[in-house]
Design an enzyme around this catalytic site. Structure first.
Site, PDB file in Angstrom:
ATOM      1  CB  CYS A  95     -21.039   5.358  -2.208  1.00 15.99           C
ATOM      2  SG  CYS A  95     -22.209   6.032  -0.663  1.00 15.99           S
TER       3      CYS A  95
ATOM      4  CD  GLN B  87     -12.398   6.570   0.713  1.00 16.31           C
ATOM      5  OE1 GLN B  87     -12.659   6.653  -0.144  1.00 16.31           O
ATOM      6  NE2 GLN B  87     -11.011   5.189   0.814  1.00 16.31           N
TER       7      GLN B  87
ATOM      8  CD  GLU C  80      -2.137   1.800   0.120  1.00 19.87           C
ATOM      9  OE1 GLU C  80      -2.409   3.008  -0.165  1.00 19.87           O
ATOM     10  OE2 GLU C  80      -3.617   0.870   0.055  1.00 19.87           O
TER      11      GLU C  80
ATOM     12  CE  LYS D 229     -17.817  -1.210  -8.853  1.00 19.05           C
ATOM     13  NZ  LYS D 229     -16.631  -2.236  -8.525  1.00 19.05           N
ATOM     14  CB  THR D 230     -21.135   0.375   0.085  1.00 18.52           C
ATOM     15  OG1 THR D 230     -21.436  -1.192   0.326  1.00 18.52           O
ATOM     16  CG2 THR D 230     -22.360   0.632  -0.911  1.00 18.52           C
TER      17      THR D 230
ATOM     18  CB  CYS E 221     -27.202   2.696   0.487  1.00 13.18           C
ATOM     19  SG  CYS E 221     -27.007   4.532  -0.085  1.00 13.18           S
TER      20      CYS E 221
ATOM     21  CG  ASP F 243     -14.829   0.608  -3.714  1.00 13.16           C
ATOM     22  OD1 ASP F 243     -15.379   0.247  -2.896  1.00 13.16           O
ATOM     23  OD2 ASP F 243     -14.065   1.858  -3.506  1.00 13.16           O
TER      24      ASP F 243
END
Length: 489
Positions: free
Chosen positions: A239, A99, A90, A398-399, A433, A390
């Protein structure tokens, strides 16, 4: 502050908010039908680790990406193996920020400091982190090469590298290029400074969004009629609710100062609905109507003129074409026209893609994402490669809420593979969500691949609720920090 102390402080803040409403936490949850919601009752392990006895199998595990997905997976593997051999590659030392808080930064509820973490504070004991970037993949020989010229071999590879924000795909913003949510955003912020254009998908961009939103509010309050437009692109995005959340919050801030009557708010989604789940789509439409929002489906942002303040959309629709006598049906022809829209405030949700070094590699796919079995998260071609988050080619996944389910499935299946067993853990597509609809209101949209609401609690999931606002603003960050990043929630 320790993780445990932050969670206690969050609970204290929840109690304070509820006290202002004349309720105790227990009474509020009872009223809401949430008596079993132990995550708001002080339980610090939302879902305790299910591994009763650590496995003794050994393997060299390499994880690409040290964000929420990568570090949570490393932590759970570390908890689940007696002799873990785990390396994470990373490049960003701030890779595990919260995020989802970007939306709240952009509305003045959080500051950037509220969501930033140091990755090193969450690395499990014994896990090695290499500050570098993976750039070449050789899955036939189980090797990965990095930007600094090192080569790493592995028995198992986990790809959790996230995605890129492809601002450069929009005409007029080419020099911004591709960004990551937490990387250097200087090209974005310098290009868009004082332009009325912004994006919450970069953390620094979210800070700038709040600055530009306040300018919009001041203009509207002064009596100027303002146009605020919000976009949703023609690619998968992280998201999917965020483009609407920032619109709702802009509306809320305008309402607070009595300036909403001077603002026109319009949503331009590429798709033909507000949400992929019918019940949530219908609820959002009613919310839009109640708030006097405008919307135009099938509009994809393709250009921005920062000087003239004009956004250009590709508006597309299907028409009946020529008749095919063999098929006994008409061809369907997609028509296009460019639509220019003036704006005072433009929130851009940029096109998104997998990093080229992964998407175009042997472990990528024609569409760029890492192709995996959507249930087991195992690569469709290489049995010793898994992916989540993601970058994985998983529908509606993708959350952070998706990752919270995915990383447990992935770890269980890797250990099964190491032990020579069948992969029995299955990801069911669960996604959550928390759709912020106002300052103080959230609709908690939970669903899976059935495309039906799958609420965790005995409540109508299409109703906006104050208790979900408390969950979103006060609880989800420490739950993520204290739970997922420890590999136990």
């Amino acid at each position: 502050m320790s993780n445990n102390n932050e969670l206690k402080e969050a609970l204290s803040l929840v109690d304070k908010e509820l006290k202002n409403k004349g309720l105790s936490r227990r009474d509020a949850l009872k009223v809401a039908g949430l008596g079993s919601a132990t995550f708001l009752m002080g339980n610090t392990e939302v879902e305790a680790a299910t591994v009763a006895k650590a496995s003794d199998v050994k393997a060299k595990i390499l994880i690409i990406g040290g964000g929420l997905a990568g570090i949570s997976t490393a932590a759970r593997l570390s908890n689940s193996l007696s002799n873990p051999d785990i390396t994470v590659i990373e490049p960003n030392p701030k890779s595990v920020s919260y995020q989802p808080g970007n939306t709240l930064i952009a509305a003045g509820v959080y500051t950037k400091d509220d969501i930033m973490y140091d990755t090193k504070d969450f690395v499990p004991s014994g896990v090695k982190v290499i500050k570098d970037k993976a750039i070449e993949f050789d899955p036939e020989n189980n090797k990965v090469k990095t930007q600094n010229g090192e080569t790493f071999d592995y028995d198992y590879l986990i790809v959790a590298a996230g995605l890129k924000l492809d601002f450069g795909k929009i005409q007029g913003l080419e020099d911004i290029g591709e960004l990551t949510s937490l990387g250097d955003a200087s090209k974005l912020t310098s290009k868009l400074k004082n332009s009325g254009v912004c994006s919450i998908y970069s953390t620094d961009g979210a800070v700038d969004t709040w600055t530009q939103m306040q300018k919009l509010i001041q203009d509207a309050k002064a009596g100027k009629n303002v146009e605020a437009i919000f976009t949703h692109p023609n690619t998968p995005i992280k998201c999917g609710g965020a483009p609407k959340k920032i619109m709702y919050l802009t509306n809320s801030r305008l309402e607070e100062v009595g300036a909403r009557k001077n603002a026109n708010l319009t949503f331009y989604p590429n798709g033909g609905s507000m949400f992929g789940v019918k019940e949530y789509h219908e609820a959002i439409l009613e919310q839009f109507k109640a708030r006097d929002f405008n919307w135009h489906y099938n509009h994809n942002l393709i250009g921005v003129d920062l000087e003239k303040k004009i956004a250009t959309f590709d508006n597309f629709w299907d028409e009946k074409g020529e008749y095919d006598p063999d098929l006994e049906e008409y061809d369907i022809v997609t028509k296009h026209k460019n639509v220019e829209v003036p704006y005072d405030f433009l929130h851009i949700t940029p096109p998104m893609k997998a990093p080229d070094e992964i998407g175009n590699s042997p472990i990528g796919s024609g569409k760029g994402w890492v192709p995996v079995n959507k249930e087991t998260l195992q690569h469709v071609k290489y049995d010793n490669i898994f992916s989540l988050g993601d970058i994985a080619a998983v529908p509606m996944g993708k959350t952070g809420g998706s990752v919270r389910k995915q990383y447990k499935v992935l770890v269980d299946n890797i250990i099964s593979s190491m032990e020579g067993k069948a992969l029995t853990a299955k990801y069911d597509g669960y996604t959550v969500c928390p759709l912020i609809t106002d300052i103080g209101k959230v609709m908690l949209a939970e669903f899976d691949w059935s495309k039906k609401p799958t609420p965790s609690f005995p409540l109508d999931p299409t109703v906006e609720r104050y208790v979900w606002w408390l969950l979103k603003v006060y609880m989800l960050k420490p739950m993520t920090q204290y739970g997922m990043l420890s590999g136990r929630a």
